[in-house]
Enzyme design. Structure first.
Site, mmCIF file in Angstrom:
data_model
loop_
_atom_site.group_PDB
_atom_site.id
_atom_site.type_symbol
_atom_site.label_atom_id
_atom_site.label_comp_id
_atom_site.label_asym_id
_atom_site.label_seq_id
_atom_site.Cartn_x
_atom_site.Cartn_y
_atom_site.Cartn_z
ATOM 1 N N ASP A 1 13.514 32.459 25.909
ATOM 2 C CA ASP A 1 14.679 32.837 25.122
ATOM 3 C C ASP A 1 15.941 32.972 25.972
ATOM 4 O O ASP A 1 16.079 33.918 26.748
ATOM 5 C CB ASP A 1 14.382 34.170 24.419
ATOM 6 C CG ASP A 1 15.453 34.567 23.413
ATOM 7 O OD1 ASP A 1 16.359 33.746 23.155
ATOM 8 O OD2 ASP A 1 15.373 35.682 22.882
ATOM 9 N N ASP B 1 22.838 28.099 22.975
ATOM 10 C CA ASP B 1 21.566 28.815 22.906
ATOM 11 C C ASP B 1 20.438 27.848 22.565
ATOM 12 O O ASP B 1 20.502 27.148 21.558
ATOM 13 C CB ASP B 1 21.653 29.926 21.860
ATOM 14 C CG ASP B 1 20.365 30.718 21.733
ATOM 15 O OD1 ASP B 1 19.746 31.010 22.771
ATOM 16 O OD2 ASP B 1 19.983 31.039 20.596
#
Length: 420
Positions: free
Chosen positions: A91, A301
């Site tokens: 992540d 992201d």
């Protein structure tokens, strides 16, 4: 067993597995392709609840229910000595590395066995006065009641939380060469109280953000502050993407475009870029984005599927795409999530789309602009959201994306990621 590789040797690469691929523990064979894509879109919205400090999510909101489980790519790691295997979410939108640990006073149901620190000869708790404890201040670090052990606590936007001991432990990554990469004394969170909407299929999170507790920051000078990834298209037959560190992560050669990587001291986790405009054919649409990140206006992201943009910008972009598409047949999304969809037959012709970052005009392909919902439907992979702007992973697919933290640059290189 294969010989271990020292991260100090320069560079290494690992596999990233998409959570919806058949080799993922999250894979649900009962879900239709349209449902999987719709869920990925909802997880994209869910990440905003987590990312935005201005947002307080309602636990009854179906989007918020996905926040704690979000992240689209998994990585195989091991903790401890002897190595204990864990499948974790990789992540870039979080920092701390954590997993559920025995004894678990209050834990969510997890299908895989829990990590037991007592079974590892290399596990050491961290003192409150240590640098490791200080590095976790943004994660709510504190001292145990007797003042001997550093503790952490992370709360997510959907009221989920994890808390436990901060420890130093050997973390081992499975490299693409088959030789494990051992990282001694990695600072991790050993969660003894974890509750909320976490999936039983997940075993933990490997934070890859810009904060001091992330894996990238802990590797530091051993990788020269460099990492990169190359993500295969969502519908590709190959289930694995590649993530590189150190010398393996250098992005060079023909076609490389670079833009400033912007940091915000108040939000060190996130990687910000400055997106100036997006062109659809000859129509150039100026981009304002989020008023965060200093001069940065959009977060890049890997764990968000869609590209999230303000409502006004989305309307202009969607209208421009719809106006300039030729052939094909407009249709509706079976899940009712996406607003602009087409039947992907041979007559469908999409306009050229370019993302104009500061100093880098990135030409997107049809796979970056539209996501395949099923064999009969493709939909625009952008979504309206006024809280945060995020450049998602569909827009990054089939690009080698390189982060050079010392130089504060992010590079794009068009690449067939199925061959990496």
């Amino acid at each position: 067993m294969s010989a271990f590789v020292d991260a100090q040797s320069g560079g290494f690469s690992i596999n990233l597995v998409h959570r919806d691929s058949e080799s993922s523990p999250f894979y649900n064979p009962k879900e239709t392709p349209a449902r999987r894509v719709g869920n990925a879109g909802r997880r994209s919205i869910g990440r905003v609840h987590r990312f935005s400090s201005r947002s307080i999510s309602d636990p009854s909101d179906p989007d918020a229910q996905l926040t704690a489980n979000n992240g689209e790519y998994l990585v195989n790691i091991s903790l401890g000595t002897p190595p204990f295997p864990i499948v974790a979410i990789a992540d870039t939108g979080s920092d701390i590395i954590w997993t559920q640990c025995k004894p678990c006073t209050d834990c969510y149901k997890q299908d895989a066995p829990l990590f037991d620190p007592k079974s590892s000869s290399s596990y050491r708790t961290v003192s409150c006065s240590s640098n490791a404890c200080n590095s976790l201040q943004s994660e709510g670090s504190s001292c145990s009641s007797d003042g001997s052990v550093c503790e952490y606590q992370v709360s997510y936007g959907d009221q989920s939380h994890t808390q436990g001991d901060v420890a130093a432990e050997t973390l081992t990554l499975e490299s693409k060469t088959g030789n494990p990469v051992a990282l001694p004394k990695t600072v991790i969170g050993c969660g003894h109280d974890n509750a909320g909407t976490f999936s039983p299929k997940g075993s933990g999170i490997v934070g890859l953000g810009g904060g001091p507790a992330s894996l990238v920051s802990q590797l530091g000078s051993s990788i020269g502050g460099k990492f990169s990834y190359c993500m295969v298209p969502y519908a590709a037959a190959k289930p694995t993407s590649t993530m590189n560190f150190g010398t393996n992560a250098v992005v060079s050669g023909n076609g490389v475009l670079s833009t400033p990587l912007i940091s915000d001291p108040s939000q060190p986790t996130f990687y910000f870029l400055q997106l100036e405009a997006v062109s659809v054919g000859s129509k150039k649409i100026a981009f304002q984005g989020s008023s965060i990140g200093g001069s940065g206006n959009i977060i890049i992201d890997s764990g968000t599927t869609l590209t999230l943009v303000p409502t006004d910008f989305f309307s202009q972009l969607s209208d421009a795409v719809e106006t300039q598409v030729t052939g094909g047949t407009k249709t509706s999304d079976p899940e009712g999530f996406f607003s602009l969809c087409y039947v992907p037959d041979s007559s469908l012709k999409l306009p050229p789309v370019t993302a104009h970052f500061k100093g880098a005009d990135v030409v997107l392909t049809s796979d970056n602009i539209f996501i395949q919902v099923n064999d009969k439907v493709v939909c625009l992979a952008f979504y309206a959201n006024d809280q945060l702007s995020i450049y998602g992973n569909v827009a990054q697919q089939n690009f080698l994306i390189g982060y050079d933290l010392p130089k504060q640059t992010l590079s794009f290189k068009p690449t067939d990621c199925t061959n990496t």
